[in-house]
Motif scaffolding. Structure first.
Motif, mmCIF file in Angstrom:
data_model
loop_
_atom_site.group_PDB
_atom_site.id
_atom_site.type_symbol
_atom_site.label_atom_id
_atom_site.label_comp_id
_atom_site.label_asym_id
_atom_site.label_seq_id
_atom_site.Cartn_x
_atom_site.Cartn_y
_atom_site.Cartn_z
ATOM 1 N N ALA A 39 0.835 -1.205 0.000
ATOM 2 C CA ALA A 39 0.000 0.000 0.000
ATOM 3 C C ALA A 39 0.872 1.258 0.000
ATOM 4 O O ALA A 39 0.561 2.233 -0.696
ATOM 5 C CB ALA A 39 -0.936 -0.012 1.202
ATOM 6 N N GLU A 40 1.960 1.238 0.778
ATOM 7 C CA GLU A 40 2.874 2.385 0.791
ATOM 8 C C GLU A 40 3.534 2.569 -0.569
ATOM 9 O O GLU A 40 3.652 3.696 -1.061
ATOM 10 C CB GLU A 40 3.946 2.192 1.860
ATOM 11 C CG GLU A 40 3.447 2.317 3.280
ATOM 12 C CD GLU A 40 4.532 2.023 4.312
ATOM 13 O OE1 GLU A 40 5.714 1.891 3.923
ATOM 14 O OE2 GLU A 40 4.184 1.921 5.494
ATOM 15 N N ASN A 41 3.949 1.469 -1.185
ATOM 16 C CA ASN A 41 4.567 1.549 -2.514
ATOM 17 C C ASN A 41 3.582 2.091 -3.545
ATOM 18 O O ASN A 41 3.950 2.873 -4.422
ATOM 19 C CB ASN A 41 5.082 0.178 -2.953
ATOM 20 C CG ASN A 41 6.280 -0.275 -2.155
ATOM 21 O OD1 ASN A 41 6.919 0.520 -1.470
ATOM 22 N ND2 ASN A 41 6.584 -1.555 -2.222
ATOM 23 N N GLN A 42 2.326 1.668 -3.446
ATOM 24 C CA GLN A 42 1.315 2.139 -4.385
ATOM 25 C C GLN A 42 1.082 3.631 -4.211
ATOM 26 O O GLN A 42 0.964 4.373 -5.193
ATOM 27 C CB GLN A 42 0.007 1.377 -4.203
ATOM 28 C CG GLN A 42 -1.065 1.811 -5.167
ATOM 29 C CD GLN A 42 -2.387 1.100 -4.952
ATOM 30 O OE1 GLN A 42 -2.577 0.400 -3.969
ATOM 31 N NE2 GLN A 42 -3.302 1.290 -5.867
ATOM 32 N N ALA A 43 1.014 4.091 -2.978
ATOM 33 C CA ALA A 43 0.805 5.523 -2.722
ATOM 34 C C ALA A 43 1.970 6.347 -3.269
ATOM 35 O O ALA A 43 1.765 7.407 -3.871
ATOM 36 C CB ALA A 43 0.633 5.770 -1.225
ATOM 37 N N ALA A 44 3.194 5.851 -3.094
ATOM 38 C CA ALA A 44 4.362 6.566 -3.616
ATOM 39 C C ALA A 44 4.343 6.586 -5.142
ATOM 40 O O ALA A 44 4.663 7.611 -5.757
ATOM 41 C CB ALA A 44 5.645 5.914 -3.108
ATOM 42 N N ALA A 45 3.946 5.475 -5.752
ATOM 43 C CA ALA A 45 3.894 5.421 -7.220
ATOM 44 C C ALA A 45 2.819 6.358 -7.755
ATOM 45 O O ALA A 45 3.016 7.027 -8.784
ATOM 46 C CB ALA A 45 3.626 3.988 -7.682
ATOM 47 N N GLU A 46 1.680 6.439 -7.067
ATOM 48 C CA GLU A 46 0.627 7.349 -7.500
ATOM 49 C C GLU A 46 1.073 8.805 -7.372
ATOM 50 O O GLU A 46 0.738 9.637 -8.210
ATOM 51 C CB GLU A 46 -0.649 7.092 -6.701
ATOM 52 C CG GLU A 46 -1.346 5.802 -7.091
ATOM 53 C CD GLU A 46 -2.539 5.478 -6.207
ATOM 54 O OE1 GLU A 46 -2.782 6.197 -5.215
ATOM 55 O OE2 GLU A 46 -3.231 4.488 -6.526
ATOM 56 N N ALA A 47 1.836 9.112 -6.330
ATOM 57 C CA ALA A 47 2.347 10.479 -6.163
ATOM 58 C C ALA A 47 3.326 10.823 -7.285
ATOM 59 O O ALA A 47 3.287 11.929 -7.833
ATOM 60 C CB ALA A 47 3.018 10.626 -4.796
ATOM 61 N N ARG A 48 4.209 9.873 -7.626
ATOM 62 C CA ARG A 48 5.145 10.120 -8.730
ATOM 63 C C ARG A 48 4.406 10.280 -10.048
ATOM 64 O O ARG A 48 4.763 11.124 -10.873
ATOM 65 C CB ARG A 48 6.152 8.967 -8.835
ATOM 66 C CG ARG A 48 7.188 8.944 -7.731
ATOM 67 C CD ARG A 48 8.335 7.989 -8.032
ATOM 68 N NE ARG A 48 7.932 6.684 -8.494
ATOM 69 C CZ ARG A 48 7.708 5.614 -7.732
ATOM 70 N NH1 ARG A 48 7.840 5.724 -6.418
ATOM 71 N NH2 ARG A 48 7.365 4.454 -8.258
ATOM 72 N N LEU A 49 3.365 9.479 -10.253
ATOM 73 C CA LEU A 49 2.576 9.585 -11.483
ATOM 74 C C LEU A 49 1.900 10.940 -11.577
ATOM 75 O O LEU A 49 1.904 11.583 -12.631
ATOM 76 C CB LEU A 49 1.532 8.467 -11.549
ATOM 77 C CG LEU A 49 0.556 8.516 -12.723
ATOM 78 C CD1 LEU A 49 1.298 8.333 -14.040
ATOM 79 C CD2 LEU A 49 -0.514 7.449 -12.561
ATOM 80 N N SER A 50 1.332 11.399 -10.485
ATOM 81 C CA SER A 50 0.667 12.702 -10.468
ATOM 82 C C SER A 50 1.657 13.826 -10.775
ATOM 83 O O SER A 50 1.353 14.732 -11.566
ATOM 84 C CB SER A 50 0.018 12.925 -9.105
ATOM 85 O OG SER A 50 -0.555 14.202 -9.033
ATOM 86 N N ALA A 51 2.844 13.761 -10.187
ATOM 87 C CA ALA A 51 3.859 14.787 -10.447
ATOM 88 C C ALA A 51 4.302 14.750 -11.908
ATOM 89 O O ALA A 51 4.484 15.800 -12.539
ATOM 90 C CB ALA A 51 5.056 14.586 -9.518
ATOM 91 N N ALA A 52 4.451 13.558 -12.455
ATOM 92 C CA ALA A 52 4.863 13.434 -13.853
ATOM 93 C C ALA A 52 3.782 13.957 -14.794
ATOM 94 O O ALA A 52 4.088 14.584 -15.815
ATOM 95 C CB ALA A 52 5.191 11.979 -14.181
#
Length: 95
Positions: A39-52
């Motif tokens: 869940a933590e990894n998914q949240a971090a990946a979603e944050a990176r996706l949003s920034a990108a």
């Protein structure tokens, strides 16, 4: 014969059940920890996706602005210090 003491056999059922319950508890806890990490990894990946995606939108807007001659002139003057033919560049003395 009833007065004789019977030999008491060791009962394997209770320790066996304790081991089985302990094993399943360990598996359950380790799976919960693993799910928390996912869940933590998914949240971090979603944050990176949003920034990108935001950066991508900004770059698309800049690309569209680069087709405007006025914007090109502004960038050339501000960032590159270029002037038109016949103009004198004006710079301030920094103290």
């Amino acid at each position: 014969m009833e007065g004789r003491k019977r030999k008491r056999r060791f009962d394997f059922f209770v320790p066996l059940m304790a081991i089985i319950i302990g094993y399943f508890a360990f598996v359950l806890v380790s799976q919960q920890v693993h799910l928390g990490q996912l869940a933590e990894n998914q949240a971090a990946a979603e944050a990176r996706l949003s920034a990108a995606q935001e950066e991508n939108e900004a770059l698309k807007e800049e690309k569209a602005a680069l087709s405007d001659p006025a914007y090109i002139e502004k960038i050339a003057r501000e960032e590159l210090g270029m002037t038109r033919h016949g103009e004198l560049p004006y710079t301030t003395a920094r103290k």
